[in-house]
Design a protein around this motif. Structure first.
Motif, PDB file in Angstrom:
ATOM      1  N   VAL A 147       4.590  -1.469  -3.863  1.00  0.00           N
ATOM      2  CA  VAL A 147       5.603  -1.131  -2.931  1.00  0.00           C
ATOM      3  C   VAL A 147       4.759  -1.906  -1.691  1.00  0.00           C
ATOM      4  O   VAL A 147       3.655  -1.338  -1.285  1.00  0.00           O
ATOM      5  N   ILE A 148       5.257  -2.833  -0.916  1.00  0.00           N
ATOM      6  CA  ILE A 148       4.346  -3.733  -0.088  1.00  0.00           C
ATOM      7  C   ILE A 148       4.971  -3.789   1.334  1.00  0.00           C
ATOM      8  O   ILE A 148       6.122  -4.337   1.417  1.00  0.00           O
ATOM      9  N   GLY A 149       4.283  -3.732   2.232  1.00  0.00           N
ATOM     10  CA  GLY A 149       4.742  -4.031   3.552  1.00  0.00           C
ATOM     11  C   GLY A 149       6.018  -3.272   4.172  1.00  0.00           C
ATOM     12  O   GLY A 149       6.590  -2.176   3.636  1.00  0.00           O
TER      13      GLY A 149
ATOM     14  N   TRP B  15      -6.368  -9.642  -1.364  1.00  0.00           N
ATOM     15  CA  TRP B  15      -5.178 -10.375  -0.981  1.00  0.00           C
ATOM     16  C   TRP B  15      -5.843 -11.805  -0.445  1.00  0.00           C
ATOM     17  O   TRP B  15      -6.951 -11.768   0.295  1.00  0.00           O
ATOM     18  N   SER B  16      -5.406 -12.857  -0.985  1.00  0.00           N
ATOM     19  CA  SER B  16      -5.774 -14.179  -0.441  1.00  0.00           C
ATOM     20  C   SER B  16      -4.624 -15.198  -0.185  1.00  0.00           C
ATOM     21  O   SER B  16      -3.607 -15.159  -0.626  1.00  0.00           O
TER      22      SER B  16
ATOM     23  N   LYS C 174       1.413  -3.408   6.773  1.00  0.00           N
ATOM     24  CA  LYS C 174       0.740  -4.518   5.807  1.00  0.00           C
ATOM     25  C   LYS C 174       0.221  -3.368   4.628  1.00  0.00           C
ATOM     26  O   LYS C 174      -0.438  -4.208   3.921  1.00  0.00           O
ATOM     27  N   SER C 175       0.565  -2.422   4.599  1.00  0.00           N
ATOM     28  CA  SER C 175      -0.039  -1.487   3.560  1.00  0.00           C
ATOM     29  C   SER C 175       0.596  -1.338   2.121  1.00  0.00           C
ATOM     30  O   SER C 175       1.826  -1.987   2.049  1.00  0.00           O
TER      31      SER C 175
ATOM     32  N   ALA D 284      -5.566  -2.419  -1.247  1.00  0.00           N
ATOM     33  CA  ALA D 284      -5.922  -3.186  -0.341  1.00  0.00           C
ATOM     34  C   ALA D 284      -4.668  -3.641   0.548  1.00  0.00           C
ATOM     35  O   ALA D 284      -3.661  -3.978  -0.051  1.00  0.00           O
ATOM     36  N   ASP D 285      -4.659  -3.593   1.733  1.00  0.00           N
ATOM     37  CA  ASP D 285      -3.745  -4.087   2.824  1.00  0.00           C
ATOM     38  C   ASP D 285      -3.657  -5.372   2.762  1.00  0.00           C
ATOM     39  O   ASP D 285      -4.496  -6.211   2.486  1.00  0.00           O
TER      40      ASP D 285
END
Length: 446
Positions: A196-198, A270-271, A210-211, A226-227
């Motif tokens: 579950v993102i952002g 994240w990249s 952004k969590s 990681a955010d």
């Protein structure tokens, strides 16, 4: 693998000790039972294997009458030997799920199969192997102070709760997202775990998130990850290879993003990948044949787009044939039946200086790079969620742009009849919600 080869694949996997391939082939049989039952290979199934399929709660069929007909066809292929096995096979048919009209057809069968009348205690609802899970969302109210974004996760425990063909869904609570509620977020499933993102927790510029959290259904536990590097809402998430990709979106409900981030679960980092050609939000993205397709959305001026393109994290954007209708806040899913393709459904479209509901639906053929019309929706689904389950598209919730009424319904597209079916109400907040398919252990589905 298709309906004519899946049983051969299962036999091959069993003979050569390949349990992973065997499970995949048998899952395919369960998901596509009606089509498989029309193949010649089906008539050669051993009785014990057929019985295993019939007793599975994951067997998918339009009705129990279709299951009954399949058994009759199998018996009639060799009645001299198989009639004696019919009674045991009929214990796998759940007759209490039939309508009176369907059961009249059962009674009309001119076989000794009427022994099945002793088996009417078979009333368990069939459930797909993967559960349809709803995550978060919002509940519309003209008074912003009364809006209640959700932390809840719901799942559809079964797809039919009445007898016969009554269209309904049995919704149950699965749990809650840790910490904050969220809507306009992203979800993805990788290796059986839900990400579950952002998204947003409310409606001010500082409420974009952004969590990232990960839910493991086998442990029934959450983990904070990681955010993302950027705050992001109204974006798309796809699982491509061994990574998650968060594509576009807006950072403060007013500023669209062209950036794309990928998440590595191995390093929990994240990249940035290659950016989009233009900033987008409210678009839809999904995978077809291992490639990422992106349709529509809002541009930087918040105009709805007709675009369709391929995105590659290293090569960037390749534009394809445009949709005939502009749309944003819509759904896009892969449909394998009836010729197949990428179906775009619902959302909003441009109308002079404001938006209106987009009821038209289209399907994209990646071979011919062309679009064709699909049966339109009867009611609006703006900001809805969607999944494909048992070869059918489910569109869940959303709202009506014209008067901001919530669309508290689930509609399912049946490719055989080319019709949208109303299969019941949403369980809770249903705007800017997200959906996915997740395998839940039996103790969570009780």
């Amino acid at each position: 693998m298709d309906a004519h080869s899946c049983l051969d694949v299962a036999s091959f996997a069993l003979a050569y000790g390949m349990p992973g391939l065997l499970e995949e082939a048998e899952d395919f049989v369960l998901r596509n039972f009606q089509e498989v039952s029309t193949s010649l290979k089906f008539l050669d199934l051993p009785a014990d294997k057929l019985l295993d399929f019939l007793h599975s709660d994951g067997l998918c069929a339009p009705s129990e009458l279709a299951v009954f007909r399949a058994v009759v066809v199998w018996v009639e292929a060799n009645p001299a030997e198989r009639l004696a096995q019919a009674q045991e096979l009929m214990t796998g048919v759940r007759f209490q799920l039939m309508t009176f009209k369907e059961f009249r057809e059962v009674r009309a069968i001119n076989l000794q199969l009427l022994l099945l009348l002793q088996t009417l205690d078979q009333c368990r609802i069939r459930r797909p192997k993967d559960a349809l899970v709803l995550v978060g969302g919002d509940q519309l109210d003209p008074d912003l102070g009364k809006r209640l974004p959700s932390r809840q996760l719901w799942f559809a425990n079964s797809l039919r709760t009445g007898t016969g063909l009554v269209k309904a869904m049995d919704w149950r609570i699965l749990g809650e997202i840790p910490e904050k509620p969220r809507f306009r977020h992203g979800v993805g499933v990788m290796e059986g775990r839900l990400y579950v993102i952002g998204g947003c927790e409310f409606y001010t510029k500082t409420d974009t998130l952004k969590s990232v959290y990960r839910y493991d259904p086998m442990q029934d536990s959450w983990q904070r990850l990681a955010d993302m590097q950027e705050y992001r809402s109204n974006f798309s998430v796809v699982v491509w290879g061994d990574r998650l990709y968060a594509i576009g979106g807006d950072m403060d409900m007013n500023t669209n993003l062209d950036s794309v981030e990928d998440y590595s679960p191995v390093s929990d980092t994240w990249s940035f990948a290659k950016p989009l050609d233009q900033a987008l939000s409210g678009h839809a993205a999904t995978l077809l044949d291992g490639e990422i397709f992106i349709s529509g959305g809002f541009d930087c001026r918040y105009q709805c787009l007709t675009s369709m393109f391929l995105y590659h994290p290293e090569r960037g954007t390749t534009y394809l044939a445009e949709m005939s209708q502009d749309r944003a806040q819509h759904c896009m899913e892969v449909l394998h039946h009836g010729g197949g393709g990428l179906c775009v459904v619902g959302g909003v479209c441009n109308l002079h200086t404001f938006y209106t509901d987009q009821l038209a639906c289209e399907v994209y053929d990646s071979v011919s790079d062309s679009w064709s019309a699909l049966t339109p929706l009867a009611i609006p689904h703006v900001g809805a969620a969607s999944v494909v389950l048992e070869g059918k598209i489910y569109v869940l919730g959303g709202y009506c742009q014209e008067d901001y009424r919530e669309t508290r319904l689930v509609h399912r597209y049946e490719p055989i009849t080319q019709r949208w079916e109303n299969i019941g109400k949403m369980p809770g907040p249903n705007t800017d919600i997200r959906a996915c398919l997740l395998h839940l252990p039996k103790h969570l589905r009780q």
